[in-house]
Structures are given as structure tokens and as C-alpha cells.
Design a protein around this motif. Structure first.
Motif, PDB file in Angstrom:
ATOM      1  N   SER A  55     -11.212 -35.994 -83.068  1.00  0.00           N
ATOM      2  CA  SER A  55     -12.078 -37.006 -83.660  1.00  0.00           C
ATOM      3  C   SER A  55     -13.132 -36.344 -84.539  1.00  0.00           C
ATOM      4  CB  SER A  55     -12.771 -37.830 -82.569  1.00  0.00           C
ATOM      5  OG  SER A  55     -13.814 -38.613 -83.116  1.00  0.00           O
ATOM      6  N   ALA A  56     -13.118 -36.666 -85.827  1.00  0.00           N
ATOM      7  CA  ALA A  56     -14.126 -36.124 -86.741  1.00  0.00           C
ATOM      8  C   ALA A  56     -15.501 -36.715 -86.445  1.00  0.00           C
ATOM      9  CB  ALA A  56     -13.721 -36.400 -88.185  1.00  0.00           C
ATOM     10  N   TRP A  57     -15.542 -37.969 -86.018  1.00  0.00           N
ATOM     11  CA  TRP A  57     -16.806 -38.623 -85.682  1.00  0.00           C
ATOM     12  C   TRP A  57     -17.455 -37.942 -84.477  1.00  0.00           C
ATOM     13  CZ3 TRP A  57     -20.886 -40.887 -87.051  1.00  0.00           C
ATOM     14  CH2 TRP A  57     -21.606 -41.782 -86.270  1.00  0.00           C
ATOM     15  N   PHE A  58     -16.648 -37.640 -83.465  1.00  0.00           N
ATOM     16  CA  PHE A  58     -17.169 -36.933 -82.293  1.00  0.00           C
ATOM     17  C   PHE A  58     -17.687 -35.548 -82.693  1.00  0.00           C
ATOM     18  CE2 PHE A  58     -16.637 -33.900 -78.844  1.00  0.00           C
ATOM     19  CZ  PHE A  58     -17.334 -34.516 -77.817  1.00  0.00           C
ATOM     20  N   ALA A  59     -16.951 -34.855 -83.535  1.00  0.00           N
ATOM     21  CA  ALA A  59     -17.369 -33.516 -83.945  1.00  0.00           C
ATOM     22  C   ALA A  59     -18.687 -33.568 -84.706  1.00  0.00           C
ATOM     23  CB  ALA A  59     -16.285 -32.868 -84.801  1.00  0.00           C
ATOM     24  N   PHE A  60     -18.835 -34.529 -85.605  1.00  0.00           N
ATOM     25  CA  PHE A  60     -20.070 -34.660 -86.371  1.00  0.00           C
ATOM     26  C   PHE A  60     -21.267 -34.882 -85.451  1.00  0.00           C
ATOM     27  CE2 PHE A  60     -23.168 -37.643 -88.221  1.00  0.00           C
ATOM     28  CZ  PHE A  60     -23.671 -36.862 -89.239  1.00  0.00           C
ATOM     29  N   LEU A  61     -21.074 -35.678 -84.402  1.00  0.00           N
ATOM     30  CA  LEU A  61     -22.168 -35.993 -83.492  1.00  0.00           C
ATOM     31  C   LEU A  61     -22.488 -34.862 -82.526  1.00  0.00           C
ATOM     32  CD1 LEU A  61     -21.195 -39.658 -82.527  1.00  0.00           C
ATOM     33  CD2 LEU A  61     -23.099 -38.968 -84.002  1.00  0.00           C
ATOM     34  N   ASN A  62     -21.630 -33.863 -82.456  1.00  0.00           N
ATOM     35  CA  ASN A  62     -21.779 -32.882 -81.390  1.00  0.00           C
ATOM     36  C   ASN A  62     -21.761 -31.434 -81.882  1.00  0.00           C
ATOM     37  OD1 ASN A  62     -21.746 -34.497 -78.700  1.00  0.00           O
ATOM     38  ND2 ASN A  62     -20.130 -35.418 -79.937  1.00  0.00           N
ATOM     39  N   PHE A  63     -22.269 -31.214 -83.100  1.00  0.00           N
ATOM     40  CA  PHE A  63     -22.423 -29.849 -83.582  1.00  0.00           C
ATOM     41  C   PHE A  63     -23.161 -29.004 -82.539  1.00  0.00           C
ATOM     42  CE2 PHE A  63     -22.515 -30.441 -88.512  1.00  0.00           C
ATOM     43  CZ  PHE A  63     -21.236 -30.937 -88.454  1.00  0.00           C
ATOM     44  N   ASN A  64     -22.691 -27.806 -82.302  1.00  0.00           N
ATOM     45  CA  ASN A  64     -23.460 -26.769 -81.604  1.00  0.00           C
ATOM     46  C   ASN A  64     -23.748 -27.040 -80.131  1.00  0.00           C
ATOM     47  OD1 ASN A  64     -23.680 -25.449 -84.125  1.00  0.00           O
ATOM     48  ND2 ASN A  64     -25.391 -26.792 -84.642  1.00  0.00           N
ATOM     49  N   LYS A  65     -22.980 -27.911 -79.518  1.00  0.00           N
ATOM     50  CA  LYS A  65     -23.157 -28.186 -78.095  1.00  0.00           C
ATOM     51  C   LYS A  65     -22.041 -27.518 -77.296  1.00  0.00           C
ATOM     52  CE  LYS A  65     -24.839 -32.865 -79.129  1.00  0.00           C
ATOM     53  NZ  LYS A  65     -24.583 -34.301 -78.883  1.00  0.00           N
ATOM     54  N   SER A  66     -22.275 -27.397 -76.010  1.00  0.00           N
ATOM     55  CA  SER A  66     -21.216 -26.993 -75.092  1.00  0.00           C
ATOM     56  C   SER A  66     -20.969 -28.129 -74.105  1.00  0.00           C
ATOM     57  CB  SER A  66     -21.604 -25.711 -74.338  1.00  0.00           C
ATOM     58  OG  SER A  66     -22.802 -25.913 -73.616  1.00  0.00           O
ATOM     59  N   SER A  67     -19.783 -28.198 -73.542  1.00  0.00           N
ATOM     60  CA  SER A  67     -19.415 -29.276 -72.634  1.00  0.00           C
ATOM     61  C   SER A  67     -19.380 -28.791 -71.194  1.00  0.00           C
ATOM     62  CB  SER A  67     -18.043 -29.843 -73.006  1.00  0.00           C
ATOM     63  OG  SER A  67     -18.101 -30.542 -74.222  1.00  0.00           O
ATOM     64  N   ILE A  68     -19.776 -29.675 -70.286  1.00  0.00           N
ATOM     65  CA  ILE A  68     -19.652 -29.455 -68.848  1.00  0.00           C
ATOM     66  C   ILE A  68     -18.860 -30.635 -68.281  1.00  0.00           C
ATOM     67  CG2 ILE A  68     -20.867 -29.270 -66.653  1.00  0.00           C
ATOM     68  CD1 ILE A  68     -23.212 -28.105 -68.121  1.00  0.00           C
ATOM     69  N   ILE A  69     -17.854 -30.351 -67.512  1.00  0.00           N
ATOM     70  CA  ILE A  69     -17.021 -31.406 -66.935  1.00  0.00           C
ATOM     71  C   ILE A  69     -17.337 -31.536 -65.451  1.00  0.00           C
ATOM     72  CG2 ILE A  69     -14.663 -32.132 -66.390  1.00  0.00           C
ATOM     73  CD1 ILE A  69     -13.764 -30.749 -68.932  1.00  0.00           C
ATOM     74  N   ILE A  70     -17.686 -32.766 -65.048  1.00  0.00           N
ATOM     75  CA  ILE A  70     -17.882 -33.091 -63.638  1.00  0.00           C
ATOM     76  C   ILE A  70     -17.104 -34.368 -63.336  1.00  0.00           C
ATOM     77  CG2 ILE A  70     -19.521 -33.785 -61.855  1.00  0.00           C
ATOM     78  CD1 ILE A  70     -21.614 -32.054 -63.091  1.00  0.00           C
ATOM     79  N   ASP A  71     -16.290 -34.314 -62.339  1.00  0.00           N
ATOM     80  CA  ASP A  71     -15.518 -35.473 -61.899  1.00  0.00           C
ATOM     81  C   ASP A  71     -16.361 -36.259 -60.912  1.00  0.00           C
ATOM     82  OD1 ASP A  71     -13.748 -37.332 -60.909  1.00  0.00           O
ATOM     83  OD2 ASP A  71     -12.068 -35.921 -60.729  1.00  0.00           O
ATOM     84  N   ALA A  72     -16.697 -37.506 -61.249  1.00  0.00           N
ATOM     85  CA  ALA A  72     -17.547 -38.323 -60.383  1.00  0.00           C
ATOM     86  C   ALA A  72     -16.913 -38.593 -59.028  1.00  0.00           C
ATOM     87  CB  ALA A  72     -17.866 -39.647 -61.079  1.00  0.00           C
ATOM     88  N   ASN A  73     -15.608 -38.398 -58.899  1.00  0.00           N
ATOM     89  CA  ASN A  73     -14.926 -38.650 -57.634  1.00  0.00           C
ATOM     90  C   ASN A  73     -15.055 -37.484 -56.652  1.00  0.00           C
ATOM     91  OD1 ASN A  73     -13.893 -41.228 -58.407  1.00  0.00           O
ATOM     92  ND2 ASN A  73     -12.339 -40.180 -59.659  1.00  0.00           N
ATOM     93  N   GLU A  74     -15.529 -36.349 -57.132  1.00  0.00           N
ATOM     94  CA  GLU A  74     -15.687 -35.207 -56.238  1.00  0.00           C
ATOM     95  C   GLU A  74     -16.924 -35.393 -55.354  1.00  0.00           C
ATOM     96  OE1 GLU A  74     -15.790 -31.740 -58.635  1.00  0.00           O
ATOM     97  OE2 GLU A  74     -13.681 -31.876 -59.243  1.00  0.00           O
ATOM     98  N   LEU A  75     -16.846 -34.916 -54.126  1.00  0.00           N
ATOM     99  CA  LEU A  75     -17.893 -35.160 -53.141  1.00  0.00           C
ATOM    100  C   LEU A  75     -19.239 -34.574 -53.555  1.00  0.00           C
ATOM    101  CD1 LEU A  75     -15.926 -34.583 -49.800  1.00  0.00           C
ATOM    102  CD2 LEU A  75     -16.511 -36.757 -50.915  1.00  0.00           C
ATOM    103  N   ASP A  76     -19.218 -33.456 -54.249  1.00  0.00           N
ATOM    104  CA  ASP A  76     -20.481 -32.813 -54.629  1.00  0.00           C
ATOM    105  C   ASP A  76     -20.894 -33.112 -56.060  1.00  0.00           C
ATOM    106  OD1 ASP A  76     -18.491 -31.428 -55.914  1.00  0.00           O
ATOM    107  OD2 ASP A  76     -19.356 -29.438 -55.506  1.00  0.00           O
ATOM    108  N   ALA A  77     -20.318 -34.165 -56.664  1.00  0.00           N
ATOM    109  CA  ALA A  77     -20.591 -34.456 -58.079  1.00  0.00           C
ATOM    110  C   ALA A  77     -22.071 -34.731 -58.324  1.00  0.00           C
ATOM    111  CB  ALA A  77     -19.740 -35.635 -58.546  1.00  0.00           C
TER     112      ALA A  77
END
Length: 419
Positions: A55-77
Motif C-alpha cells: 500500500s503506497a498510502w500506508f507507506a506515505f503515512l509511516n515513513f521512518n517507523k518500526s513495527s511491533i506485533i502483539i497478538d491481543a489473544n496472547e495471555l501477556d498481551a
């Protein structure tokens, strides 16, 4: 080193407003981490897409960031997310627009334990009020803000072209709030909490017509396609080759425009000197000057306009903007990477060194800006900071908007005028 390079930002939820706010914080050097569910931010599914499906729109909105993934279903989320928030300086919260699988958190409790945390929450209509909790879209916000009503034919429904401006505007307002609080925290040590209304961010653009309505009982209205009250001519016109944007706001500009077209008799007519007078004769005037504009190219007229100090410009295609050497040299158009794919996109508009193009970055495969400053090094707002006065010299709307923003975050602005 950017102005905000010592600040860590966490972005939760999903919205164009909070994404753009985070992107601006990253542009100014902050370390911005974006929380995403295992399936990714919903904005990753927004068109347009690259050949590789990014997605070019997503890329434009998110220059220079890093992502962290957390699954809300995990017990320690919740525990993991809480720890991330307590370790950051600024929390940008878009959950009221789209929670995007964010685990539940106790923001009030976190802020009590971390009084230095700066908190910005964005929603369509603000956290309180009759519309609080309602969902919306870019188009409905534009309509409710009164912006759609001003464009289109004189009769019938107005015209509307969805363009995502509401998210960009709200993100800019959010950035101003968060960044001013960041500098105030350097002095006081405490953070501030902000509630951002995406609707009201667009309503702010209607101040001119609101004042007009209140003070004169009149209001801006549609007067036809390619006509924009209260100035005439002010529109886009065909030429022999290309389109030409024309604005004649002052009597001197109107006279110079008429002289350029060989219509000196119109320029000499005192009854047409002001836009209010010309608006009574729109059809007659267009019959005289529109055919003449078609006799030369847009570039020819642009060259003539420069000589005569008339605000007329060729109207470029997007492809022209991407290849414009002036935009490339200034860093207004920059290369970005989507994994292994490369594209061009608008860069950031604030640059500390206006002579140097921003460097191309490597972090997260996206362009990284450096050395930006504009509002940030000028404002130390009272109530948020040390109560400094800002001496502002300006002309026209840009300066007015700048000092208004300084006032809005608590600065005491002192006007100075040249006689």
C-alpha cells in the motif's frame, strides 16, 4: 540528529490522522514504533498498491517507523503493551477510529504511574460531546465541516473528490500538540493529555467564511464550476497547450491581466476594478478573455505573468510533479522503498537547511529525513512550558496561521508590523 531524537513514540490503533502525526514526529527525529496486530495495520490494505502489493498510502503515512506485533489473544498481551507504553515518551492513540486489534490497556493508570507521558488520543468527533463514539469517513467529515458545499455548480448538489485531507490535517494538528508538549516537558518534567477531533481539525479551515457569516450575514457560495467567490477570475482555464491557473485578487493584478490579453478597455473600466464588481459580469467577461487564453500555451502565459507580476501558473499533471527538477532538488519529492520496490512520494515540508536535499534513508526500507525545525524551536508555550513571548513578523495568511498555532499551544505572541 533530529529535534526530537531523544523521544520515543508508540503509536497504537489505526487511523490516517494518528499515522501522519507519528510520521511527522519521526521526520523530526523521534524513534516511532507502530503497534500492529499479526494481520497488520488495516491501512496496509488501502489503495493504491504497488506491483508487489504494498500500500503506497500506508507507506506515505509511516515513513521512518518500526513495527511491533502483539497478538491481543496472547495471555501477556496487555502486560507487554503496558510495558512498551511506560517506556515511551509520547503515546499516539488512534483506537477510537479503529482499535486494529490493540490489547486492552489502562491509560489512566499508566499516566498516573508515568506523569511524564505525553498522550494524544484521536477520534472522529472528540472524546466528549453529542457525536462522541460515532464513526465517520473522510467524506462525511469533509461534508460536516462545510468544505464540500463550496465546490461545484451553482445549482444542484456540490462536487466532492475524496482525497484523505482530513487525516493529514488532523495529523498535523496532533503533531503540533504533541511536539509542543515534548519541549515543555523538557522544562517541567510532566506530560500533557490531548484529545484530537478529526472533524474540528477540518472545521478550522472554515474560519474565513464563519467570520464572514457572523460579521456581514453573508457567506461564501457556489457560483459555478471553476468559479470561486469572492474573487474573479480565480480558476483553471484551457490554453493552446495545457491548463492555466489564474487569480486576479487586486485591481493592479486585474489591470495587468487585461493588458496582457490586449483587453485594456476592461482594465481601464473602474466599474470592474474590484472582484465584487467583476462577479456581476462573469459571463460577459469570460466570453472575452477565455478565447484569448486559448491562443497561447500555458508556459507562454506563465512567462508573461512573471513579467507583469500576475499570479498565473501552469497546472501540472502528477507525472510532471514527480519529474520536476525543482521539487527533486529541494527534496519535496523523495525516493522511498517498499521492501525491494522503489517509488517517489512527497517528502516533508519543514527543512532546517533549505539548500540541502534530505538524504535517502535505509531504516525500515523507508526514507529518513534529518535536521528539521520550524515551529518546534520557536515555541516555549506558557501553561505547557516557561511562558515565553514570541515576537512574530509576518505577512498574509501563513504568518497569521503560524502565530495562531503558537497562541493555541500557550505561547504569548507579540505582533510587530512594518510601517
Amino acid at each position: 540528529m533530529g529535534v526530537l531524537s531523544d523521544f520515543r513514540v508508540l503509536e497504537i490503533g489505526s487511523s490516517a490522522a494518528t499515522s501522519y502525526c507519528g510520521r511527522l514526529l519521526a521526520d523530526f527525529g523521534a524513534d516511532v514504533q507502530k503497534l500492529e496486530p499479526p494481520a497488520g495495520d488495516p491501512l496496509r490494505n488501502s489503495a493504491p498498491f504497488t506491483p508487489g502489493g504494498h500500500s503506497a498510502w500506508f507507506a506515505f503515512l509511516n515513513f521512518n517507523k518500526s513495527s511491533i506485533i502483539i497478538d491481543a489473544n496472547e495471555l501477556d498481551a496487555t502486560e507487554r503493551l503496558t510495558a512498551l507504553i511506560e517506556d515511551c515518551d509520547i503515546l499516539v492513540d488512534g483506537r477510537d477510529v479503529d482499535p486494529a486489534g490493540c490489547p486492552p490497556i489502562d491509560v489512566v493508570g499508566i499516566r498516573q504511574r508515568c506523569p511524564g507521558l505525553i498522550y494524544l488520543s484521536a477520534s472522529w468527533f472528540g472524546g466528549k460531546g453529542p457525536y462522541a463514539g460515532y464513526a465517520a469517513t473522510d467524506s462525511t467529515v469533509r461534508a460536516l465541516a462545510g468544505l464540500v458545499k463550496l465546490v461545484g455548480p451553482a445549482e444542484g448538489p456540490p462536487s466532492h473528490a475524496p482525497d484523505f485531507q482530513t487525516g493529514i490535517l488532523a495529523g498535523l494538528w496532533g503533531f503540533i500538540a504533541a511536539a509542543s508538549s515534548a519541549f515543555a516537558r523538557m522544562q517541567r518534567g510532566s506530560g500533557r493529555s490531548w484529545s484530537l477531533s478529526i472533524l474540528e481539525s477540518s472545521v478550522a479551515l472554515c474560519d474565513y467564511v464563519m467570520f464572514e457569516q457572523v460579521l456581514t450575514g453573508d457567506m461564501m457560495r457556489r457560483i459555478g464550476n471553476n468559479r470561486f467567490w469572492p474573487t474573479f477570475p480565480a480558476g483553471i482555464y484551457e490554453t493552446k497547450n495545457g491548463l492555466l491557473g489564474v487569480t486576479t485578487g487586486t485591481p493592479a493584478q486585474w489591470r495587468a491581466f487585461c493588458d496582457m490579453l490586449g483587453l485594456s478597455e476592461l482594465g481601464d473600466d473602474l466599474g470592474l476594478a474590484h472582484s465584487a464588481d467583476r462577479l456581476r459580469h462573469v459571463e460577459r467577461l469570460e466570453r472575452q478573455f477565455v478565447p484569448l487564453l486559448r491562443t497561447r500555451t500555458a508556459q507562454d502565459w506563465f512567462a508573461e505573468g512573471l513579467k507583469r507580476k500576475i499570479p498565473i501558473v501552469p497546472v501540472p499533471e502528477i507525472a510532471d510533479l514527480l519529474e520536476d527538477p525543482e521539487k527533486r532538488k529541494r527534496g519535496a519529492i523523495v525516493p522511498i522503498l517498499f521492501g525491494r520496490e522503489e517509488a517517489l512520494a512527497p517528502g516533508s515540508m519543514q527543512r532546517f537547511d533549505v539548500d540541502a536535499a534530505p538524504p535517502r534513508g535505509k531504516g525500515a526500507g523507508l526514507w529518513r529525513t534529518a535536521g528539521y525545525t520550524f515551529l518546534l524551536q520557536a515555541v516555549e508555550p506558557h501553561g505547557l512550558g516557561a511562558g515565553r513571548s514570541q515576537r512574530v513578523r509576518h505577512a498574509a495568511f501563513a504568518g497569521d496561521s503560524c502565530h495562531r498555532l503558537l497562541d493555541g499551544v500557550g505561547g504569548a505572541t507579540v505582533y510587530t508590523y512594518s510601517g
